[in-house]
Design a protein around this motif. Structure first.
Motif, PDB file in Angstrom:
ATOM      1  N   MET A  55       3.358  -1.257 -19.705  1.00 33.16           N
ATOM      2  CA  MET A  55       3.567  -0.523 -18.456  1.00 33.16           C
ATOM      3  C   MET A  55       3.309  -1.364 -17.206  1.00 33.16           C
ATOM      4  O   MET A  55       3.926  -1.139 -16.182  1.00 33.16           O
ATOM      5  CB  MET A  55       2.700   0.735 -18.421  1.00 33.16           C
ATOM      6  CG  MET A  55       3.097   1.775 -19.451  1.00 33.16           C
ATOM      7  SD  MET A  55       4.800   2.362 -19.293  1.00 33.16           S
ATOM      8  CE  MET A  55       4.647   3.399 -17.875  1.00 33.16           C
ATOM      9  N   GLY A  56       2.440  -2.356 -17.269  1.00 33.08           N
ATOM     10  CA  GLY A  56       2.127  -3.155 -16.093  1.00 33.08           C
ATOM     11  C   GLY A  56       3.030  -4.362 -15.893  1.00 33.08           C
ATOM     12  O   GLY A  56       2.889  -5.075 -14.902  1.00 33.08           O
ATOM     13  N   MET A  67       5.434  -2.193 -25.731  1.00 31.22           N
ATOM     14  CA  MET A  67       5.339  -0.769 -26.060  1.00 31.22           C
ATOM     15  C   MET A  67       6.501  -0.356 -26.936  1.00 31.22           C
ATOM     16  O   MET A  67       7.639  -0.784 -26.717  1.00 31.22           O
ATOM     17  CB  MET A  67       5.414   0.081 -24.783  1.00 31.22           C
ATOM     18  CG  MET A  67       4.292  -0.094 -23.828  1.00 31.22           C
ATOM     19  SD  MET A  67       4.479   1.039 -22.435  1.00 31.22           S
ATOM     20  CE  MET A  67       4.340   2.592 -23.272  1.00 31.22           C
ATOM     21  N   ALA A  68       6.211   0.513 -27.901  1.00 31.70           N
ATOM     22  CA  ALA A  68       7.270   1.151 -28.684  1.00 31.70           C
ATOM     23  C   ALA A  68       7.660   2.421 -27.938  1.00 31.70           C
ATOM     24  O   ALA A  68       6.803   3.215 -27.549  1.00 31.70           O
ATOM     25  CB  ALA A  68       6.778   1.485 -30.081  1.00 31.70           C
ATOM     26  N   ARG A  83       5.680   7.124 -26.147  1.00 31.26           N
ATOM     27  CA  ARG A  83       5.397   5.726 -25.819  1.00 31.26           C
ATOM     28  C   ARG A  83       4.071   5.340 -26.474  1.00 31.26           C
ATOM     29  O   ARG A  83       3.087   6.065 -26.361  1.00 31.26           O
ATOM     30  CB  ARG A  83       5.303   5.517 -24.309  1.00 31.26           C
ATOM     31  CG  ARG A  83       6.583   5.825 -23.581  1.00 31.26           C
ATOM     32  CD  ARG A  83       6.563   5.387 -22.140  1.00 31.26           C
ATOM     33  NE  ARG A  83       5.814   6.283 -21.285  1.00 31.26           N
ATOM     34  CZ  ARG A  83       6.037   6.428 -19.976  1.00 31.26           C
ATOM     35  NH1 ARG A  83       6.982   5.734 -19.384  1.00 31.26           N
ATOM     36  NH2 ARG A  83       5.311   7.248 -19.256  1.00 31.26           N
ATOM     37  N   GLU A  84       4.087   4.170 -27.121  1.00 32.60           N
ATOM     38  CA  GLU A  84       2.883   3.698 -27.800  1.00 32.60           C
ATOM     39  C   GLU A  84       2.654   2.231 -27.470  1.00 32.60           C
ATOM     40  O   GLU A  84       3.546   1.393 -27.661  1.00 32.60           O
ATOM     41  CB  GLU A  84       3.040   3.855 -29.317  1.00 32.60           C
ATOM     42  CG  GLU A  84       1.877   3.332 -30.101  1.00 32.60           C
ATOM     43  CD  GLU A  84       2.066   3.453 -31.604  1.00 32.60           C
ATOM     44  OE1 GLU A  84       1.084   3.192 -32.323  1.00 32.60           O
ATOM     45  OE2 GLU A  84       3.173   3.790 -32.057  1.00 32.60           O
ATOM     46  N   ASN A  90      -4.034   1.958 -25.941  1.00 32.81           N
ATOM     47  CA  ASN A  90      -3.858   3.343 -25.498  1.00 32.81           C
ATOM     48  C   ASN A  90      -3.398   4.222 -26.658  1.00 32.81           C
ATOM     49  O   ASN A  90      -2.834   3.736 -27.642  1.00 32.81           O
ATOM     50  CB  ASN A  90      -2.809   3.424 -24.387  1.00 32.81           C
ATOM     51  CG  ASN A  90      -3.182   2.582 -23.189  1.00 32.81           C
ATOM     52  OD1 ASN A  90      -4.341   2.416 -22.863  1.00 32.81           O
ATOM     53  ND2 ASN A  90      -2.177   2.029 -22.537  1.00 32.81           N
ATOM     54  N   GLU A  91      -3.628   5.513 -26.492  1.00 37.68           N
ATOM     55  CA  GLU A  91      -3.132   6.495 -27.453  1.00 37.68           C
ATOM     56  C   GLU A  91      -1.624   6.653 -27.281  1.00 37.68           C
ATOM     57  O   GLU A  91      -1.060   6.280 -26.244  1.00 37.68           O
ATOM     58  CB  GLU A  91      -3.807   7.859 -27.215  1.00 37.68           C
ATOM     59  CG  GLU A  91      -5.303   7.861 -27.438  1.00 37.68           C
ATOM     60  CD  GLU A  91      -5.670   7.697 -28.894  1.00 37.68           C
ATOM     61  OE1 GLU A  91      -4.959   8.260 -29.758  1.00 37.68           O
ATOM     62  OE2 GLU A  91      -6.653   6.982 -29.175  1.00 37.68           O
TER      63      GLU A  91
END
Length: 151
Positions: A55-56, A67-68, A83-84, A90-91
């Motif tokens: 995300m960043g 991220m998936a 989103r993972e 992150n969860e």
């Protein structure tokens, strides 16, 4: 003297008619089946998935697995987004809501209830979604890092 009860012909035909209406109407059933068969599903409907930068980031980093991302676009103008973070920090984030198209060709859309990476471009020819820059919906400079394939 006995009172006779006369039932008018109309009333008796209504009573008899009710018995016939309990049988299934196959014509109506056939018409409904044909309408369901002819339901046109838009080409953008489907499941899309891929791996994007975290995300960043605005492009893939060597140290970050990214991220998936899984997106289901539904024909009722709703979506489910998962989103993972592949780094495990992150969860799994699951978001859902409505879709709003930004153009008449239905290629530019926004996922409502999503704060970031909510602008998408639908590439019907290649069966892909491209995640676009927030608010402007312009392509990222590393455009290929933000593609999701239809499965």
């Amino acid at each position: 003297m006995k009172n006779r009860i006369l039932i008018p012909l109309f009333a008796s035909s209504v009573l008899l008619g009710c018995q016939e209406s309990n049988q299934p109407n196959t014509q109506v059933s056939e018409v409904n089946d044909k309408l369901v068969e002819k339901k046109i599903i838009p080409q953008w409907v489907g499941y899309y998935q891929g791996t994007t930068p975290c995300m960043g980031c605005f492009s893939r980093c060597e140290d970050c697995p990214g991220m998936a991302v899984d997106v289901e676009l539904k024909d009722d103008m709703t979506y489910v987004l998962k989103r993972e973070s592949l780094s495990g920090h992150n969860e799994i984030e699951t978001l859902q809501g409505k879709i709003v198209f930004k153009d008449s060709a239905q290629t530019k859309l926004e996922l409502l209830n999503v704060q970031t990476r909510n602008q998408l471009f639908v590439d019907l020819e290649n069966k892909m979604l491209e995640i676009r820059v927030d608010k402007t919906a312009e392509p990222y400079q590393a455009q290929n890092d933000f593609l999701l394939e239809q499965i």
